[in-house]
Write a protein that holds these residues in place. Structure first.
Motif, short mmCIF file in Angstrom:
data_model
loop_
_atom_site.label_atom_id
_atom_site.label_comp_id
_atom_site.label_asym_id
_atom_site.label_seq_id
_atom_site.Cartn_x
_atom_site.Cartn_y
_atom_site.Cartn_z
N VAL A 284 0.95 -1.27 -0.07
CA VAL A 284 0.01 -0.05 0.02
C VAL A 284 0.85 1.26 -0.06
O VAL A 284 0.52 2.09 -0.43
CB VAL A 284 -0.87 0.01 1.06
N LYS A 285 2.04 1.26 0.74
CA LYS A 285 2.95 2.39 0.84
C LYS A 285 3.55 2.48 -0.74
O LYS A 285 3.62 3.77 -1.15
CB LYS A 285 4.06 2.24 1.88
N LEU A 286 3.77 1.50 -1.37
CA LEU A 286 4.22 1.72 -2.81
C LEU A 286 3.24 2.04 -3.79
O LEU A 286 3.71 2.76 -4.69
CB LEU A 286 5.01 0.23 -3.21
N ASN A 287 2.10 1.78 -3.36
CA ASN A 287 1.24 2.11 -4.47
C ASN A 287 -0.18 2.37 -3.60
O ASN A 287 -1.03 1.36 -3.54
CB ASN A 287 0.90 1.02 -5.54
N PRO A 288 -0.43 3.87 -3.15
CA PRO A 288 -1.71 3.77 -2.24
C PRO A 288 -3.11 3.57 -2.91
O PRO A 288 -3.96 3.21 -2.57
CB PRO A 288 -1.55 5.28 -2.03
N ASP A 289 -2.90 3.31 -4.34
CA ASP A 289 -4.17 3.06 -5.33
C ASP A 289 -4.34 1.70 -5.30
O ASP A 289 -5.28 1.13 -6.26
CB ASP A 289 -4.17 3.86 -6.57
N PHE A 290 -3.52 0.57 -4.83
CA PHE A 290 -3.57 -0.74 -5.20
C PHE A 290 -4.79 -1.24 -4.30
O PHE A 290 -4.64 -1.40 -3.04
CB PHE A 290 -2.22 -1.29 -4.66
N ALA A 291 -5.73 -1.55 -5.06
CA ALA A 291 -7.07 -1.96 -4.26
C ALA A 291 -6.83 -3.01 -3.55
O ALA A 291 -7.43 -3.20 -2.32
CB ALA A 291 -8.14 -1.84 -5.10
N ASP A 292 -6.39 -4.25 -4.10
CA ASP A 292 -6.07 -5.34 -3.46
C ASP A 292 -5.21 -5.35 -2.12
O ASP A 292 -5.57 -6.01 -1.37
CB ASP A 292 -5.47 -6.46 -4.61
#
Length: 281
Positions: free
Chosen positions: A127-135
């Motif tokens: 999530v830190k790497l990609n805050p938009d990663f829904a899974d």
């Protein structure tokens, strides 16, 4: 002669480079052939060789490598080859340390195997790497529901309790307690109370990886990350000056859940009194 030697070295380097390119090309072809035959283990080994020989291809083969890794991991999981599975993910994360998809997949395997605290760490990183990663966000919230005990939510919404703690900490700080240790910090609320009260040095320890990460986020959201030093440690393992520079003048804690029998509030406070807290003169 010098020109001749330089030419020989140049030819030698050129020959090695040509051999490398040839090996990379053949390994890519072999990997593709193995994928077509669903031989995911061998395909994975070929991709490892390719990426180690030609790191410049990381972006080009990334998606195919991920697919191969995940398929091979499924086979290893079904065969109960757990250590091999983890080894594959460790190798993959060495090659792609900031890949949120691989981090999330590693977390999913850990969660299914019961390693929920470790899984939360990988989901949180994704999530830190990609805050938009829904899974990854969904996975992190799901594992957090397992790990963040319900009494945390009750406690955080208990205004009377929180005000009592705040006043007690303010009183202690105003009486001269300028360095504070928060044992089992949870969300970091007592540490932030200490900062609000005017304490100069605040240290907070938390054994749970999930709660430690959560505390970091909460403290950072309140712009106190420079004033509050968070330690992912059991309080009994804190050493001076390795973890904190000197004894503190105030210890705060609310380890009154299962930690009473786990880390142990009595043992924690005895250790703090004997080793971490300034003794009265």
């Amino acid at each position: 002669m010098p020109n001749s030697n330089a030419k020989l070295h140049s030819n030698h380097r050129g020959g090695r480079e040509a051999s490398r390119r040839e090996l990379v090309s053949r390994s890519l072809q072999s990997a593709q052939h193995c994928l077509e035959n669903q031989d995911f283990g061998t395909a994975y080994a070929h991709y490892l060789l390719v990426l180690n020989l030609a790191p410049e291809l990381k972006t080009t083969v990334k998606e195919t490598f991920q697919f191969t890794l995940f398929k091979w991991a499924e086979e290893l999981d079904s065969l109960a080859r757990i250590q091999d599975l983890f080894n594959c993910y460790e190798q993959a994360l060495e090659l792609y340390p900031n890949d949120e998809v691989i981090c999330n997949s590693m977390g999913e395997h850990l969660f299914r195997m019961g390693f929920r605290d470790e899984a939360a760490g990988y989901f949180h990183k994704a999530v830190k790497l990609n805050p938009d990663f829904a899974d990854a966000k969904e996975n992190f919230y799901r594992v957090a529901n397992w790990l963040v005990e319900r009494w945390h939510f009750i406690m955080l919404n208990d205004a009377k309790r929180n005000l009592t703690y705040l006043r007690a900490i303010e009183s202690a700080v105003l009486s001269g307690s300028k360095s504070v240790l928060d044992i089992g910090t949870g969300t970091g609320i007592l540490s932030m109370f200490a900062k609000k009260a005017g304490a100069s040095f605040i240290y907070a320890c938390e054994l749970s990886k999930t709660m430690y990460e959560l505390a970091r986020d909460v403290v950072a959201a309140n712009n106190m990350e420079r004033e509050i030093k968070l330690l992912h440690l059991k309080s009994l393992d804190i050493e001076i000056p390795k973890h904190i520079p000197e004894r503190v003048s105030l210890v705060v804690t609310e380890t009154v859940d299962a930690g009473l029998f786990g880390e142990g509030i009595v043992e924690s406070l005895i250790h703090a009194w004997e080793h971490l807290l300034l003794q009265p003169k």
